[in-house]
Design a protein around this motif. Structure first.
Motif, PDB file in Angstrom:
ATOM      1  N   LEU A   9       0.818  -1.206   0.000  1.00 42.86           N
ATOM      2  CA  LEU A   9       0.000   0.000   0.000  1.00 42.86           C
ATOM      3  C   LEU A   9       0.857   1.264   0.000  1.00 42.86           C
ATOM      4  N   ALA A  10       0.647   2.096  -0.998  1.00 41.14           N
ATOM      5  CA  ALA A  10       1.173   3.462  -0.990  1.00 41.14           C
ATOM      6  C   ALA A  10      -0.006   4.343  -0.604  1.00 41.14           C
ATOM      7  N   ASP A  11      -0.023   4.853   0.618  1.00 41.96           N
ATOM      8  CA  ASP A  11      -1.228   5.520   1.124  1.00 41.96           C
ATOM      9  C   ASP A  11      -1.321   6.998   0.745  1.00 41.96           C
ATOM     10  N   SER A  12      -0.467   7.428  -0.175  1.00 41.02           N
ATOM     11  CA  SER A  12      -0.555   8.744  -0.791  1.00 41.02           C
ATOM     12  C   SER A  12       0.163   8.649  -2.132  1.00 41.02           C
ATOM     13  N   PRO A  13      -0.003   9.612  -3.032  1.00 47.24           N
ATOM     14  CA  PRO A  13       0.708   9.545  -4.309  1.00 47.24           C
ATOM     15  C   PRO A  13       2.217   9.493  -4.107  1.00 47.24           C
ATOM     16  N   ILE A  14       2.891   8.624  -4.867  1.00 49.44           N
ATOM     17  CA  ILE A  14       4.336   8.461  -4.700  1.00 49.44           C
ATOM     18  C   ILE A  14       5.119   8.731  -5.983  1.00 49.44           C
ATOM     19  N   LEU A  15       4.420   8.913  -7.115  1.00 48.87           N
ATOM     20  CA  LEU A  15       5.101   9.039  -8.405  1.00 48.87           C
ATOM     21  C   LEU A  15       4.762  10.323  -9.163  1.00 48.87           C
ATOM     22  N   ASN A  16       3.654  10.930  -8.856  1.00 46.47           N
ATOM     23  CA  ASN A  16       3.175  12.100  -9.592  1.00 46.47           C
ATOM     24  C   ASN A  16       3.933  13.351  -9.142  1.00 46.47           C
ATOM     25  N   PRO A  17       4.782  13.925  -9.985  1.00 44.54           N
ATOM     26  CA  PRO A  17       5.628  15.056  -9.555  1.00 44.54           C
ATOM     27  C   PRO A  17       4.849  16.321  -9.230  1.00 44.54           C
ATOM     28  N   THR A  18       3.603  16.427  -9.690  1.00 40.34           N
ATOM     29  CA  THR A  18       2.806  17.618  -9.387  1.00 40.34           C
ATOM     30  C   THR A  18       2.146  17.545  -8.012  1.00 40.34           C
ATOM     31  N   ILE A  19       2.188  16.373  -7.388  1.00 34.61           N
ATOM     32  CA  ILE A  19       1.481  16.166  -6.123  1.00 34.61           C
ATOM     33  C   ILE A  19       2.407  15.696  -4.998  1.00 34.61           C
ATOM     34  N   VAL A  20       3.414  14.896  -5.332  1.00 34.24           N
ATOM     35  CA  VAL A  20       4.272  14.306  -4.308  1.00 34.24           C
ATOM     36  C   VAL A  20       4.913  15.389  -3.439  1.00 34.24           C
ATOM     37  N   SER A  60      -2.394   5.244  -5.534  1.00 36.73           N
ATOM     38  CA  SER A  60      -3.321   6.322  -5.854  1.00 36.73           C
ATOM     39  C   SER A  60      -3.563   6.396  -7.351  1.00 36.73           C
ATOM     40  N   VAL A  61      -4.798   6.691  -7.737  1.00 40.17           N
ATOM     41  CA  VAL A  61      -5.124   6.866  -9.144  1.00 40.17           C
ATOM     42  C   VAL A  61      -4.347   8.051  -9.732  1.00 40.17           C
ATOM     43  N   LYS A  62      -3.904   8.964  -8.871  1.00 37.14           N
ATOM     44  CA  LYS A  62      -3.137  10.124  -9.331  1.00 37.14           C
ATOM     45  C   LYS A  62      -1.727   9.749  -9.776  1.00 37.14           C
ATOM     46  N   LYS A  64      -1.331   6.942 -11.665  1.00 38.59           N
ATOM     47  CA  LYS A  64      -1.544   5.969 -12.738  1.00 38.59           C
ATOM     48  C   LYS A  64      -0.825   6.343 -14.034  1.00 38.59           C
ATOM     49  N   ASP A  65      -0.759   7.632 -14.346  1.00 44.44           N
ATOM     50  CA  ASP A  65      -0.128   8.062 -15.596  1.00 44.44           C
ATOM     51  C   ASP A  65       1.387   8.212 -15.480  1.00 44.44           C
ATOM     52  N   TYR A  66       1.940   7.905 -14.325  1.00 43.40           N
ATOM     53  CA  TYR A  66       3.374   8.122 -14.093  1.00 43.40           C
ATOM     54  C   TYR A  66       4.113   6.839 -13.728  1.00 43.40           C
ATOM     55  N   ILE A  67       3.471   5.717 -13.956  1.00 42.20           N
ATOM     56  CA  ILE A  67       4.078   4.444 -13.559  1.00 42.20           C
ATOM     57  C   ILE A  67       5.101   4.003 -14.599  1.00 42.20           C
ATOM     58  N   PRO A  68       6.353   3.780 -14.194  1.00 38.82           N
ATOM     59  CA  PRO A  68       7.382   3.353 -15.146  1.00 38.82           C
ATOM     60  C   PRO A  68       7.129   1.928 -15.636  1.00 38.82           C
ATOM     61  N   LYS A  69       7.746   1.605 -16.732  1.00 37.67           N
ATOM     62  CA  LYS A  69       7.686   0.247 -17.259  1.00 37.67           C
ATOM     63  C   LYS A  69       8.336  -0.719 -16.266  1.00 37.67           C
ATOM     64  N   LEU A  79      -4.500  -2.260  -8.122  1.00 38.76           N
ATOM     65  CA  LEU A  79      -5.707  -1.478  -7.913  1.00 38.76           C
ATOM     66  C   LEU A  79      -5.336  -0.025  -7.635  1.00 38.76           C
ATOM     67  N   PHE A  80      -6.226   0.874  -8.060  1.00 36.72           N
ATOM     68  CA  PHE A  80      -5.981   2.300  -7.885  1.00 36.72           C
ATOM     69  C   PHE A  80      -7.150   2.916  -7.120  1.00 36.72           C
ATOM     70  N   TYR A  81      -6.836   3.646  -6.073  1.00 32.49           N
ATOM     71  CA  TYR A  81      -7.875   4.232  -5.233  1.00 32.49           C
ATOM     72  C   TYR A  81      -7.985   5.737  -5.480  1.00 32.49           C
ATOM     73  N   LYS A  82      -9.163   6.298  -5.150  1.00 34.90           N
ATOM     74  CA  LYS A  82      -9.411   7.725  -5.316  1.00 34.90           C
ATOM     75  C   LYS A  82      -9.490   8.467  -3.985  1.00 34.90           C
ATOM     76  N   HIS A  83      -9.423   7.732  -2.892  1.00 39.67           N
ATOM     77  CA  HIS A  83      -9.612   8.344  -1.574  1.00 39.67           C
ATOM     78  C   HIS A  83      -8.487   9.318  -1.234  1.00 39.67           C
ATOM     79  N   GLN A  84      -8.851  10.330  -0.457  1.00 39.00           N
ATOM     80  CA  GLN A  84      -7.884  11.355  -0.069  1.00 39.00           C
ATOM     81  C   GLN A  84      -7.284  11.096   1.309  1.00 39.00           C
ATOM     82  N   ASN A  85      -7.800  10.108   2.018  1.00 42.23           N
ATOM     83  CA  ASN A  85      -7.286   9.857   3.364  1.00 42.23           C
ATOM     84  C   ASN A  85      -7.173   8.351   3.606  1.00 42.23           C
ATOM     85  N   LEU A  86      -6.417   8.010   4.638  1.00 47.43           N
ATOM     86  CA  LEU A  86      -6.155   6.607   4.939  1.00 47.43           C
ATOM     87  C   LEU A  86      -7.426   5.870   5.324  1.00 47.43           C
ATOM     88  N   LYS A  87      -8.331   6.527   6.030  1.00 53.68           N
ATOM     89  CA  LYS A  87      -9.556   5.857   6.465  1.00 53.68           C
ATOM     90  C   LYS A  87     -10.377   5.362   5.272  1.00 53.68           C
TER      91      LYS A  87
END
Length: 232
Positions: A9-20, A60-62, A64-69, A79-87
């Motif tokens: 589980l990555a409980d927040s975005p880990i790859l998207n440079p605009t959000i990380v 995170s679904v955020k 999804k467009d930044y996942i390396p090969k 699976l990709f989640y849309k939730h903003q919090n851990l709960k």
């Protein structure tokens, strides 16, 4: 017989440079690089286990467009989640079909120190006949993983409410009739102090049991970039 399940589980975005959110002292790009290495290290550890366990990645679904090969293991569920919090995310996990009738091991991606044999040991500690949980915590008392049968909702709620703080988590579940096994001595990489600890731990020969030579070399690229700050 239904396979037991391992969730990374990555409980927040880990790859998207605009959000990380960058780790202190690290740039956004090197924070993403570190996130990737920690995730890929888990993928290496789980490679030989995928035939025996149901392995699920939750990102995170955020991202999804930044996942390396070759970021994911083949033949596993992503699976990709849309939730903003851990709960919200943990509640979603409870609704997944793989939860019923299975021992569930939830691993937070930004952890390191666990060997393949440790994972098998965790599952062996969980008894289906009684309520039990295995918790592994970092040297700074941050919960890095938890394992139980079918994921008791009270245990999941306590994980969220405690902010993964081990002492607070125990306080929240203290009135519950449950057998608790605690494993310790691992790392959760949350700030630059944890990176310093990682630098020290990976210098030890025994670290090859949970971090391959190839992964060591990749981590060294990060350490070289921040060599001055890592003087400990």
């Amino acid at each position: 017989m239904k396979k037991n399940t391992i969730i990374i589980l990555a409980d927040s975005p880990i790859l998207n440079p605009t959000i990380v959110k960058p780790i202190s002292n690290l740039s956004v790009s090197y924070t993403i690089y570190l996130n990737s290495l920690l995730f890929l290290n888990w993928m290496e550890i789980l490679t030989d286990l995928k035939k025996d366990f149901n392995i699920v990645n939750f990102l995170s679904v955020k991202d999804k467009d930044y996942i390396p090969k070759d970021f994911f293991l083949p033949e596993i569920q992503n699976l990709f989640y849309k939730h903003q919090n851990l709960k919200g995310l943990l509640d979603e996990i409870l609704t997944q079909p793989f939860v019923a009738g299975s021992k569930i091991l939830l691993i937070f991606h930004n952890s390191i120190g666990f060997k393949e044999s440790d994972i098998e040991r965790v599952f062996n500690l969980i008894q289906v006949e009684e309520t039990s949980v295995v918790i592994a915590k970092s040297k700074r008392d941050k919960i890095i993983l938890t394992c139980s049968y079918e994921f008791d909702k009270e245990l999941i709620d306590a994980l969220q409410e405690s902010g993964r703080d081990y002492i607070e988590y125990l306080n929240l579940i203290s009135k519950k009739d449950i057998f608790i096994n605690t494993l310790e001595g691992f790392l959760s990489i949350d700030d630059f102090e944890d990176i310093k600890k990682l630098y020290i731990e990976l210098s030890k020969k025994e670290s090859l049991l949970y971090c391959s030579q190839k992964m060591h070399e990749s981590f060294n690229d990060l350490f070289v970039e921040y060599k001055e700050q890592l003087n400990v």
